[in-house]
Scaffold this active site. Structure first.
Site, PDB file in Angstrom:
ATOM      1  N   ASP A  74      -2.654   8.694  15.659  1.00 55.26           N
ATOM      2  CA  ASP A  74      -3.059   8.448  14.277  1.00 55.26           C
ATOM      3  C   ASP A  74      -3.954   7.205  14.204  1.00 55.26           C
ATOM      4  OD1 ASP A  74      -3.181   9.140  11.624  1.00 55.26           O
ATOM      5  OD2 ASP A  74      -1.240   8.250  11.091  1.00 55.26           O
ATOM      6  N   VAL A 129       4.556   1.034   1.541  1.00 54.37           N
ATOM      7  CA  VAL A 129       4.780  -0.120   2.412  1.00 54.37           C
ATOM      8  C   VAL A 129       4.909  -1.349   1.506  1.00 54.37           C
ATOM      9  CG1 VAL A 129       3.869  -1.557   4.274  1.00 54.37           C
ATOM     10  CG2 VAL A 129       3.450   0.913   4.301  1.00 54.37           C
ATOM     11  N   LYS A 167       8.183  -0.189   5.723  1.00 55.57           N
ATOM     12  CA  LYS A 167       7.619   1.116   5.395  1.00 55.57           C
ATOM     13  C   LYS A 167       8.743   2.082   5.071  1.00 55.57           C
ATOM     14  CE  LYS A 167       4.393   4.469   7.218  1.00 55.57           C
ATOM     15  NZ  LYS A 167       3.149   4.550   7.959  1.00 55.57           N
ATOM     16  N   GLY A 170       0.826  -1.203   0.000  1.00 55.67           N
ATOM     17  CA  GLY A 170       0.000   0.000   0.000  1.00 55.67           C
ATOM     18  C   GLY A 170       0.853   1.243   0.000  1.00 55.67           C
ATOM     19  N   LYS A 171       0.172   2.354  -0.242  1.00 58.27           N
ATOM     20  CA  LYS A 171       0.870   3.642  -0.267  1.00 58.27           C
ATOM     21  C   LYS A 171       0.201   4.568   0.723  1.00 58.27           C
ATOM     22  CE  LYS A 171       3.020   4.805  -4.674  1.00 58.27           C
ATOM     23  NZ  LYS A 171       2.883   3.618  -5.497  1.00 58.27           N
ATOM     24  N   GLY A 172       0.978   5.270   1.519  1.00 54.90           N
ATOM     25  CA  GLY A 172       0.428   6.286   2.410  1.00 54.90           C
ATOM     26  C   GLY A 172       0.905   7.647   1.958  1.00 54.90           C
ATOM     27  N   TYR A 204       3.296   9.367   3.211  1.00 52.24           N
ATOM     28  CA  TYR A 204       4.725   9.623   3.384  1.00 52.24           C
ATOM     29  C   TYR A 204       5.591   8.648   2.623  1.00 52.24           C
ATOM     30  CZ  TYR A 204       2.370  11.872   7.232  1.00 52.24           C
ATOM     31  OH  TYR A 204       1.496  12.596   7.977  1.00 52.24           O
TER      32      TYR A 204
END
Ligand code: ATP
Ligand code: MG
Length: 301
Positions: A128, A22, A37, A15-17, A19
């Site tokens: 968070d 991952v 990450k 996945g992508k966040g 920042y």
């Protein structure tokens, strides 16, 4: 355990966040699958070193409610952070099959125990709490990740944008200068459970500004008695979310008080087939992903 990029074999992107990315990686020497990450930061070497030190301190405690931390390293100005790979992924991708009250209860118990441990043993506030940061594995375990990012890291990350749907409490929006307290995490806990239960982020799909405005000015959303698909939630579940999502932070209960709430007491030691739910939810997620890749509609499930 000292970690090194050479020890790792990248398998696939998880996945992508905001920042960074991952990735699923294999630690070759131990044959352990991990989630790595990558956080892109523009910092000098001394600051990066102090971040790594802080990360180590944060992860001294191990718990069944918190993802394990294996180690971190940096290359140029990126921090690479290796943690336990959770093979069912984050709850935001799983709740599509519907979350019955007992599964929701078990998720609430795990989140609460994890948050309390962070506070009591690590003197850390999560900051968070949201569905993408609650992970599950095929065994049915529910664990928190991405918590209490160290002071140094937090300062560097703060420069970037706020991101997707806001899970922050009204007081965080109204005065960004106030100290972050446990009560703000309690709000996010309630909001996260509400989203997981109903399958939708409750503050709409408009712009982030409209969403923030609603969080500050509207009455908090409530868990209905029943979902469209016929899942029924009892008064205890509804009350738990309502007490967490009180707009006045001072009225929100402490973790110790929440642990005594009838919703938590009911499911704390109950036998719930979390493994069965995790397997079904993962199969559903994989079918959705397959349908998206091939452009074919997913079969009815
Ligand atoms: P944000 O950047 O706003 O915090 P995010 O939490 O989605 O959003 P990341 O923390 O970068 O962003 O994670 C990206 C995705 O990777 C997550 O949504 C989750 O689905 C997946 N993921 C993260 N950690 C793990 C893990 N340990 N095991 C399996 N999947 C993970
Ligand atoms: Mg995350």
């Amino acid at each position: 355990m000292p970690m090194h990029m050479d020890d790792l074999e990248v398998k696939e992107e998880l996945g992508k966040g905001q920042y960074g990315t991952v990735q699923m990686v294999l630690h070759k020497r131990t044959n352990v699958m991990m989630a790595m990450k990558e956080i892109r930061l523009e910092l000098d070497e001394n600051k990066l070193k102090s971040i790594l030190k802080e990360l180590d301190v944060l992860h001294r405690a191990t718990s069944p409610y918190i993802v394990d931390f294996y180690g971190a390293f940096f290359i140029e100005s990126c921090v690479y952070y290796c943690m336990e790979y959770m093979d069912a992924g984050s709850l935001d991708r799983l709740y599509g099959i519907g979350v019955p009250e007992d599964v929701l209860g078990k998720i609430a118990v795990s989140m609460l125990r994890g948050l309390k441990l962070l506070k009591d043993e690590l003197e850390t506030i999560h900051r968070d709490v949201k569905p993408t940061n609650i992970l599950m594995n095929q065994n049915g375990d529910v664990k928190l990740c991405d918590f209490g990012i160290s002071g140094q890291l937090e300062k560097s990350l703060a420069k970037t944008n706020i991101g997707c749907e806001p899970y922050m409490a009204p007081e965080r929006i109204e005065s960004s200068g106030t100290r972050y307290s446990v009560a703000s995490d309690v709000w996010s806990l309630g909001l996260t459970l509400l989203e997981i239960a109903t399958g939708v982020y409750p503050y709409g799909t408009e712009s982030i500004w409209a969403q923030l405005n609603k969080i500050v000015h509207d009455e908090p959303p409530k868990l209905p008695t029943q979902s469209e698909s016929g899942v029924v939630w009892g008064d205890n579940a509804r009350d738990f979310i309502a007490v967490c999502m009180q707009k006045d932070a001072k009225l929100r209960p402490s973790y110790a008080e929440l642990l005594e709430h009838p919703f938590i007491v009911r499911y704390a030691d109950a036998e719930v087939d979390m493994k069965g739910w995790a397997i079904k939810a993962t199969a559903w997620k994989e079918e959705q992903m397959r349908a998206k890749r091939t452009g074919q509609p997913s079969g009815s499930q």
